[in-house]
Write an enzyme that holds these catalytic residues in place. Structure first.
Site, PDB file in Angstrom:
ATOM      1  N   ARG A  47      32.011  47.289  39.498  1.00  0.00           N
ATOM      2  CA  ARG A  47      32.565  46.043  40.063  1.00  0.00           C
ATOM      3  C   ARG A  47      33.076  46.347  41.468  1.00  0.00           C
ATOM      4  O   ARG A  47      34.180  46.857  41.635  1.00  0.00           O
ATOM      5  CB  ARG A  47      33.707  45.529  39.190  1.00  0.00           C
ATOM      6  CG  ARG A  47      33.272  44.907  37.865  1.00  0.00           C
ATOM      7  CD  ARG A  47      34.494  44.322  37.152  1.00  0.00           C
ATOM      8  NE  ARG A  47      34.140  43.422  36.072  1.00  0.00           N
ATOM      9  CZ  ARG A  47      34.177  43.731  34.776  1.00  0.00           C
ATOM     10  NH1 ARG A  47      34.527  44.937  34.394  1.00  0.00           N
ATOM     11  NH2 ARG A  47      33.843  42.836  33.870  1.00  0.00           N
TER      12      ARG A  47
ATOM     13  N   ARG B 168      38.247  31.363  31.034  1.00  0.00           N
ATOM     14  CA  ARG B 168      38.503  32.693  30.448  1.00  0.00           C
ATOM     15  C   ARG B 168      39.927  33.166  30.693  1.00  0.00           C
ATOM     16  O   ARG B 168      40.408  34.075  30.024  1.00  0.00           O
ATOM     17  CB  ARG B 168      37.496  33.718  30.974  1.00  0.00           C
ATOM     18  CG  ARG B 168      37.600  33.949  32.466  1.00  0.00           C
ATOM     19  CD  ARG B 168      36.393  34.691  33.013  1.00  0.00           C
ATOM     20  NE  ARG B 168      36.555  36.126  33.017  1.00  0.00           N
ATOM     21  CZ  ARG B 168      35.729  36.978  33.631  1.00  0.00           C
ATOM     22  NH1 ARG B 168      34.665  36.519  34.269  1.00  0.00           N
ATOM     23  NH2 ARG B 168      35.945  38.266  33.600  1.00  0.00           N
TER      24      ARG B 168
ATOM     25  N   GLU C 228      25.039  34.876  33.900  1.00  0.00           N
ATOM     26  CA  GLU C 228      26.427  34.487  33.633  1.00  0.00           C
ATOM     27  C   GLU C 228      26.568  32.973  33.596  1.00  0.00           C
ATOM     28  O   GLU C 228      27.622  32.446  33.268  1.00  0.00           O
ATOM     29  CB  GLU C 228      27.345  34.999  34.747  1.00  0.00           C
ATOM     30  CG  GLU C 228      27.270  36.479  34.959  1.00  0.00           C
ATOM     31  CD  GLU C 228      28.253  36.945  36.011  1.00  0.00           C
ATOM     32  OE1 GLU C 228      29.368  37.345  35.643  1.00  0.00           O
ATOM     33  OE2 GLU C 228      27.884  36.913  37.197  1.00  0.00           O
TER      34      GLU C 228
ATOM     35  N   CYS D 203      26.842  43.343  29.935  1.00  0.00           N
ATOM     36  CA  CYS D 203      27.961  44.047  30.570  1.00  0.00           C
ATOM     37  C   CYS D 203      29.274  43.278  30.445  1.00  0.00           C
ATOM     38  O   CYS D 203      30.290  43.714  30.975  1.00  0.00           O
ATOM     39  CB  CYS D 203      27.660  44.359  32.031  1.00  0.00           C
ATOM     40  SG  CYS D 203      27.452  42.882  33.019  1.00  0.00           S
TER      41      CYS D 203
ATOM     42  N   ASP E 229      31.685  35.385  31.766  1.00  0.00           N
ATOM     43  CA  ASP E 229      31.467  34.112  32.459  1.00  0.00           C
ATOM     44  C   ASP E 229      30.518  33.217  31.671  1.00  0.00           C
ATOM     45  O   ASP E 229      30.710  32.009  31.613  1.00  0.00           O
ATOM     46  CB  ASP E 229      30.930  34.362  33.874  1.00  0.00           C
ATOM     47  CG  ASP E 229      32.074  34.681  34.835  1.00  0.00           C
ATOM     48  OD1 ASP E 229      33.078  33.939  34.793  1.00  0.00           O
ATOM     49  OD2 ASP E 229      31.977  35.652  35.586  1.00  0.00           O
TER      50      ASP E 229
HETATM   51  C1  PEP Z   1      31.033  38.833  33.035  1.00  0.00           C
HETATM   52  O1  PEP Z   1      31.265  37.732  33.539  1.00  0.00           O
HETATM   53  O2  PEP Z   1      30.785  39.002  31.830  1.00  0.00           O
HETATM   54  C2  PEP Z   1      31.073  40.032  33.886  1.00  0.00           C
HETATM   55  C3  PEP Z   1      30.694  41.195  33.423  1.00  0.00           C
HETATM   56  O3  PEP Z   1      31.566  39.869  35.138  1.00  0.00           O
HETATM   57  P1  PEP Z   1      33.127  39.767  35.462  1.00  0.00           P
HETATM   58  O4  PEP Z   1      33.880  39.975  34.183  1.00  0.00           O
HETATM   59  O5  PEP Z   1      33.413  40.804  36.472  1.00  0.00           O
HETATM   60  O6  PEP Z   1      33.239  38.376  35.984  1.00  0.00           O
HETATM   61 MG    MG Z   2      31.295  37.560  35.697  1.00  0.00          MG
END
Ligand code: PEP
Ligand code: MG
Length: 813
Positions: free
Chosen positions: A586, A750, A716, A787, A740
């Site tokens: 990230r 979230r 996402e 991920c 997301d």
């Molecule tokens: C997700 O959205 O699942 C992701 C891995 O990205 P982030 O949590 O960094 O938004």
């Molecule tokens: Mg994300």
């Protein structure tokens, strides 16, 4: 009792002011006047002797002698020669008496009234003077300092006096008048055209101006105390009635934590089925600070932490030595910083109000009131005006003086509010100095309790000091939670605002597996949780011993198990925990907590360091995913009504191509000698992907690096999953960001604990989108990874593998 002398050029004004002050303070107040010159001639038509306009030091001296008290005498003057005559009177009285006389710059009318009320309560001279000086506060609170409305006849402060209205209010709110209920009281009091003075009858503390949050809160009113309210002015009766009604409503405090559906009292076995509900009366009577309780929230990072409650404390800012060259400039600096801080706090308030409701958001009102309190503003502004201190020093000193008054209270809970004041004060100070807020600190190892954490704050935590995290707000896939998991710090989020009222140093147990926080556990309970933690630690050691073996199913399918990291520093631990590579770097964390963007060279160094630690294992870098829950201070993004649906992820990269190009060039340089993959966040349409690939081609041309690099799209957004077959020809792989994807599919933020239950990545709608993505990828011979946080959820492993996912990337621990 302190004596008071009113000095005026006009005999009638002096007598009128004294009459008004006696009306408020009562006849026993020692109040004398020296108005005008010695009477001359016969009494006029009114029957009063005629006193020419003027002031006379001898008359002032005689008035002081009449008002004499060993407790001292406060002298209030109108203008010009009144001050000079009073100074001369002091000379006439001699040294010994002079030491007990205070010539006070307070406003004549309001000052005399406040002084009379305070003197009558037997307060020392300094307190009487302080109250007199603060006498304008309620007028300022009502009209504001910059009011340019023309005064209308009869508006003058010298108008006829209104009778004093008094009441005694019993305070029956759980923790007494702590910051939030005190803030409600101040808000209600300030809404009326009345001067309202409060005293704590139970402890004898006071008086305090009801429009001063610091004044009210430092009365030290606890549950069961009696509060005396004395009001005067046109709205006095209405104001007192409103305060009585506020007290009857329990100061608009939210229901106790034990009433909260998210914070159930549970049985000793920790099961929800053993939940015990007490009768309402029993709950309202008890002081929750001394009672064991279990607060339920969302499990955000597994593990058990036992420790003392800790809060963030503002890191002291260094204030450089300076002198005041122009008081107006310094006053302007202070006012601008105050405005900006109030705006920032109001923004937080709106977010919390929208997500968690009005009652939860009210704590921010207290913070705003701190910044409007004359107890802070008056001394700070006076120090600047008198050229004693520049804005930064004046503000720092004013905050410290008031905070020390909080520190001196004998109520442990109220004492803790000094930290809130210092933290709000530090925000203003940082703005005056033009500095970024330094990362807050935890004073000693323990469990951090906070309203919510920004990703930047979480990133600065040290697992050696921060043993566990508990937040009042936020969901389990919020960025703070994601980071806590990456650092292996047990965390429970969204337990509700009552956790903010717990005092520092009490014991807590954080159960990041069940999503529970145990408040003030008994010694036996601590031993029980300690053995559970030890058993868990032993299990982790056992599992880690096999972590580096390939993750192969019994039918012979090998799955890549990779790590999500925020920087090179997390990689060694991830490899030790068995990571086959990095499946999500990230990159936002390189951009946070700084006022300028990292340049190409700095980025290249970070990616190269990561690749080198991985020693041939794949490094999957996600391009900058700024915006919404990942604000980047160095990127001035215009505010959006709905940032989660705004310019974030790849949309921002395409809107600011230089930003993305810099990052891609840095990555390509590392890709020339390491296995690097790149993926774009928040891809929604094929156009996003095509445009991003075009920039990658440009970066290649600019760097001359032609090493092959796997290019993927994050899935996402539901649109990306549903059109994966269209995206697949342009993507070498897909990585599903279930955090997301879940929030967009189920329309459940979230970061909002109130919809945490709806934010379920195992919902059939999300699983269908994963299946659709995998099918589309398969038909184009592409691989699919996950991920999002779901990848690390053991319950989901068989489902994801069954659906055809072949790479799982998760928090290292
Ligand atoms: C997700 O959205 O699942 C992701 C891995 O990205 P982030 O949590 O960094 O938004
Ligand atoms: Mg994300």
């Amino acid at each position: 009792m302190v004596g008071i002398v009113v000095v005026s050029h006009s005999h009638r004004i002096a007598e009128g002011v004294a009459e008004l002050a006696r009306e408020m303070g009562g006849d026993e107040v020692k109040l004398e006047t020296a108005g005008g010159l010695e009477a001359i001639g016969d009494p006029g038509s009114s029957g009063m002797p005629e006193h020419p306009i003027g002031t006379d030091a001898v008359l002032v001296m005689q008035a002081i002698e009449r008002a004499w008290s060993d407790d001292g005498v406060l002298v209030l003057m109108d203008l010009g020669s009144a001050v000079l005559s009073s100074e001369l009177a002091l000379d006439l009285l001699g040294d010994e008496r002079r030491a007990r006389i205070l010539l006070c710059e307070a406003p004549l009318v309001e000052g005399a009234v406040a002084a009379a009320v305070t003197a009558k309560l037997g307060m020392p001279l300094a307190t009487v003077a302080a109250e007199a000086r603060a006498g304008l506060a309620s007028k300022v609170a009502h009209l504001g300092t910059g009011s340019d409305a023309a005064p209308t006849p009869g508006d003058s402060a010298e108008g006829p006096a209104d009778a004093m209205v008094t009441a005694v209010i019993p305070v029956l709110v759980a923790h007494g008048l702590h910051a939030r209920p005190a803030a409600r009281l101040v808000q209600v009091a300030a809404a009326y055209d009345a001067s309202i003075v409060l005293a704590n009858l139970t402890t004898g503390t006071g008086p305090a101006d009801a429009t001063s949050l610091n004044g009210v809160a430092t009365l030290g009113v606890r549950s069961g105390h009696e509060l005396e309210v004395r009001a005067s002015g046109p709205d006095a009766a209405d104001a007192v009635a409103a305060l009585e009604s506020l007290a009857a409503r329990g100061f608009d405090e939210p229901p106790s934590a034990s009433d909260d559906s998210r914070s159930q009292a549970r049985g000793d076995d920790g099961s929800a089925s053993a939940a015990r509900r007490e009768p309402a009366e029993a709950r309202s009577d008890r002081d929750e600070r001394s009672v064991d309780a279990t607060l339920a929230g969302s499990a955000a990072s597994p593990g058990i932490a036992i420790g003392r409650l800790r809060r963030f404390h503002a890191t002291p800012l260094q204030v450089p030595e300076a002198t005041v060259s122009d008081p107006d400039v310094e006053l302007d600096k202070l006012d601008t910083a105050l405005h900006e801080t109030v705006d920032a706090i109001s923004g937080q308030r709106s977010t919390v109000a929208a997500q968690a409701g009005e009652e939860e958001a009210r704590i921010f009102d207290a913070h705003v009131l701190f910044l409007r309190d004359h107890a802070l503003l008056d001394p700070a502004r006076a120090a600047i005006r008198d050229r004693r201190s520049p804005a930064a020093h004046a503000w720092r000193d004013a905050v410290e003086t008031v905070a020390e008054a909080w520190d001196a209270l004998d109520d442990e809970y109220l004492r803790a509010r000094a930290a809130d004041l210092r933290s709000v004060g530090a925000q203003v100070l940082a703005r005056i100095l033009g500095l970024a807020m330094p990362a807050p600190r935890i004073d000693a190892p323990g469990i951090l309790v906070a309203a919510d954490l920004t990703p930047a704050e979480t990133a600065t935590l040290d697992p050696e000091t921060c043993l566990g995290i508990v937040t009042a707000y936020g969901g389990p896939t919020s960025h703070a939670a994601v980071l806590a998991r990456a650092m292996g710090i047990p965390a429970v989020v969204g337990v509700g605002s009552r956790v903010l009222e717990l005092t520092e140093d009490i014991h807590l147990v954080v159960d990041g597996i069940r999503g529970e926080v145990h408040v003030r556990p008994t010694a036996e309970a601590i031993i029980r949780w300690g053995s559970e933690r030890a058993a868990r630690d032993a299990e982790v050691i056992r599992v880690r011993a096999r972590a580096s073996e390939p993750a192969t199913t019994i039918d012979g399918t090998t799955v890549e198990v990779a790590a999500n990291v925020g920087g090179p520093g997390e990689i060694a631990d991830a490899i030790a925990a068995g990571a086959d590579g990095v499946g999500l770097f990230r990159t936002e964390f390189l951009f946070m907590q700084r006022s300028s963007l990292p340049d190409e060279r700095e980025q290249e160094e970070a990616y190269r360091a990561a690749a080198e630690i991985l020693a041939g294992r794949p490094l999957l870098v996600r391009t900058l995913d700024a915006g919404a829950d990942k604000p980047i201070p160095a990127l001035a993004q215009p505010s959006e009504v709905n940032p989660f649906l705004g310019v974030r992820g790849i949309r921002l990269g395409l809107a600011c191509p230089d930003l993305l190009l810099t990052q891609l060039r840095a990555l390509l340089r590392v890709a020339s000698d390491h296995p690097v993959r790149v993926m774009f966040p928040m891809v929604t349409t094929i156009d996003d992907l095509t445009a991003a690939r075009a920039l990658l081609a440009r970066a290649r041309a600019e760097t001359g690096v032609d090493a092959w690099i796997e290019v993927g799209a994050m899935v996402e957004v539901p649109a990306a999953a549903l059109t994966a077959a269209v995206l697949a020809p342009q993507a070498d792989f897909f990585s599903i960001g279930t955090n997301d994807l879940t929030q967009y599919t189920l329309a459940a933020d979230r970061g909002n604990e109130r919809v945490a239950a709806l934010n379920d990545p195992l919902h059939p709608a999300v699983l269908r989108l994963i299946a659709t993505t995998v099918e589309a990828a398969r038909s184009h011979d592409r691989w699919v990874g996950v991920c999002g946080e779901l990848a690390g959820n053991e319950l989901a492993t068989p489902l994801l593998l069954g659906l055809g996912v072949r790479e799982l990337s998760m928090a290292g621990p």
